[in-house]
Design a protein around this motif. Structure first.
Motif, PDB file in Angstrom:
ATOM      1  N   GLU A  44       0.867  -1.207   0.051  1.00  0.00           N
ATOM      2  CA  GLU A  44      -0.029   0.007  -0.141  1.00  0.00           C
ATOM      3  C   GLU A  44       0.778   1.364  -0.033  1.00  0.00           C
ATOM      4  O   GLU A  44       0.593   2.289  -0.708  1.00  0.00           O
ATOM      5  N   ASP A  52      -9.568   4.832  -2.712  1.00  0.00           N
ATOM      6  CA  ASP A  52     -10.266   3.783  -3.580  1.00  0.00           C
ATOM      7  C   ASP A  52      -9.328   2.695  -4.205  1.00  0.00           C
ATOM      8  O   ASP A  52      -9.609   1.625  -4.576  1.00  0.00           O
ATOM      9  N   LEU A  53      -8.282   3.383  -4.885  1.00  0.00           N
ATOM     10  CA  LEU A  53      -7.345   2.269  -5.450  1.00  0.00           C
ATOM     11  C   LEU A  53      -6.811   1.313  -4.515  1.00  0.00           C
ATOM     12  O   LEU A  53      -6.828   0.344  -4.653  1.00  0.00           O
ATOM     13  N   GLN A  54      -6.355   1.718  -3.230  1.00  0.00           N
ATOM     14  CA  GLN A  54      -5.930   0.989  -2.309  1.00  0.00           C
ATOM     15  C   GLN A  54      -6.938  -0.064  -2.013  1.00  0.00           C
ATOM     16  O   GLN A  54      -6.664  -1.458  -1.572  1.00  0.00           O
ATOM     17  N   ALA A  55      -8.228   0.487  -1.719  1.00  0.00           N
ATOM     18  CA  ALA A  55      -9.306  -0.488  -1.328  1.00  0.00           C
ATOM     19  C   ALA A  55      -9.243  -1.750  -2.462  1.00  0.00           C
ATOM     20  O   ALA A  55      -9.792  -2.783  -2.160  1.00  0.00           O
ATOM     21  N   SER A  56      -9.451  -1.347  -3.599  1.00  0.00           N
ATOM     22  CA  SER A  56      -9.706  -2.258  -4.695  1.00  0.00           C
ATOM     23  C   SER A  56      -8.386  -3.233  -4.736  1.00  0.00           C
ATOM     24  O   SER A  56      -8.781  -4.304  -5.106  1.00  0.00           O
ATOM     25  N   VAL A  57      -7.197  -2.705  -4.491  1.00  0.00           N
ATOM     26  CA  VAL A  57      -6.020  -3.654  -4.444  1.00  0.00           C
ATOM     27  C   VAL A  57      -6.154  -4.617  -3.117  1.00  0.00           C
ATOM     28  O   VAL A  57      -5.987  -6.002  -3.255  1.00  0.00           O
ATOM     29  N   ASP A  59      -9.245  -5.725  -1.666  1.00  0.00           N
ATOM     30  CA  ASP A  59     -10.055  -6.635  -2.257  1.00  0.00           C
ATOM     31  C   ASP A  59      -9.657  -7.562  -3.403  1.00  0.00           C
ATOM     32  O   ASP A  59     -10.138  -8.829  -3.172  1.00  0.00           O
ATOM     33  N   ALA A  60      -8.803  -7.300  -4.258  1.00  0.00           N
ATOM     34  CA  ALA A  60      -8.487  -8.299  -5.128  1.00  0.00           C
ATOM     35  C   ALA A  60      -7.675  -9.134  -4.390  1.00  0.00           C
ATOM     36  O   ALA A  60      -7.363 -10.507  -4.600  1.00  0.00           O
ATOM     37  N   ARG A  63      -9.596 -11.684  -2.302  1.00  0.00           N
ATOM     38  CA  ARG A  63     -10.126 -12.817  -3.230  1.00  0.00           C
ATOM     39  C   ARG A  63      -8.973 -13.773  -3.722  1.00  0.00           C
ATOM     40  O   ARG A  63      -9.317 -15.025  -3.729  1.00  0.00           O
ATOM     41  N   ASN A 139      -6.447  -7.824 -14.718  1.00  0.00           N
ATOM     42  CA  ASN A 139      -6.394  -6.433 -14.173  1.00  0.00           C
ATOM     43  C   ASN A 139      -7.371  -5.727 -15.576  1.00  0.00           C
ATOM     44  O   ASN A 139      -6.562  -5.452 -16.456  1.00  0.00           O
TER      45      ASN A 139
END
Length: 313
Positions: A44, A52-57, A59-60, A63, A139
């Motif tokens: 991070e 928002d980008l950090q949250a998406s990273v 989340d990915a 998963r 991605n």
């Protein structure tokens, strides 16, 4: 239940269902997500962009690290195959190679190692590779596709120096220790699909470090001499060797209690045990058919890079 108490392929299948059910429960916990976020803090910090980008990273990563335990195909590496996979991983160099879309046996899965392979990180610390999970990712922002690979250590491995360090750190916080699953996340790697693979560049200068000793009689990969992360090398070696005539894949039947537990947890329960192919049977004095392996393997040693007083190797 663990692999240490099992010695048959049917027992491996039972242990796999139990471990995956426990890991599925763990990965759904709040503690697992907190641990993953702490694990990714250096990533991070290096990531440019907003929250928002950090949250998406995150989340990915969540998963990729957690979903294979429930949805991926389970594989177990028989102990007789450990030496072969370790030797192949040690010699592997994919620098500049392009990996195809069909190199893995499935889009997501978990490889269990009842006999762990150990890795010595670039800072000299040793930890076990007790399981490796993988998942294919795409991605959409960059258009890149590849495999996200996570390495997991057996939490209760009595020979693992990392497990001993963890027990010392958590000795005064038993309530925190109880929240871990049977495996602990310790490394992440990526193998791109369709683009050349770059060699690892995070090897620090050759300075004096406190190099931990690997457990006696176990295979230990030194990441300072590898061209890619150890978990990626082990997994890629497994992918390729399990397709060869050298290996055979067995699908042992599950007993009723294990099968019912898998169904309750919504787990795939078609565990595949990958082992050496049996050769010509040899009859023992008891008359029972036994098998002996008649294959020789050359294992290349791995050593630290040493220099003399003049700096010459």
């Amino acid at each position: 239940m663990s692999f240490r108490s099992e010695s048959t392929i049917a027992g491996y299948a039972r242990a796999t269902v139990d471990l995956r059910a426990r890991m599925t429960d763990y990965t759904r916990s709040r503690f697992a997500h907190q641990y993953l976020k702490a694990f990714l803090e250096p990533t991070e910090d290096a990531t440019s962009g907003g929250s928002d980008l950090q949250a998406s990273v995150i989340d990915a990563f969540n998963r990729a690290a957690h979903q294979p335990w429930q949805d991926g195909e389970p594989y177990v590496l028989a102990p007789a195959m450990t030496a072969i996979i370790a030797a192949a991983a040690q010699a592997l160099d994919l620098s500049g190679d392009i990996v195809g879309n069909d190199v893995a046996p499935s889009d997501a899965g978990v490889l269990f190692l009842p006999e762990p392979i150990y890795e010595r990180g670039i800072h000299g610390q040793v930890t076990s590779i007790g399981a490796i999970a993988w998942a294919k990712f795409h991605n959409t922002a960059s258009g890149r596709t590849g495999w996200w690979i996570t390495g997991w250590a057996d939490r209760d491995d009595p020979l693992d120096p990392a497990a001993a360090r963890r027990r010392r750190q958590l000795a005064e916080a038993p309530e925190l220790a109880a929240q871990f699953g049977p495996y602990v996340l310790h490394s992440f790697a990526e193998i791109p699909i369709g683009t050349p693979i770059t060699a690892a560049t995070d090897v620090p200068p050759d300075v004096d470090r406190d190099w931990e000793t690997a457990p006696d009689g176990r295979f230990c990969l030194d990441e300072s001499s590898l061209r890619m992360r150890a978990v990626a090398a082990v997994l890629y070696a497994f992918w390729r060797i399990q397709e060869q005539p050298l290996a055979t894949v067995a699908q042992p039947p599950l007993d009723r209690p294990a099968r019912r537990r898998a169904l309750r947890a919504s787990l795939r329960h078609d565990t595949r045990v990958v082992m050496l192919r049996r050769t010509k049977p040899v009859t023992e004095p008891t008359g029972e058919a036994k098998w002996r392996y008649r294959v020789r393997f050359v294992v290349r040693g791995h050593w630290r890079r040493l220099t003399n007083a003049d700096g010459q190797p």
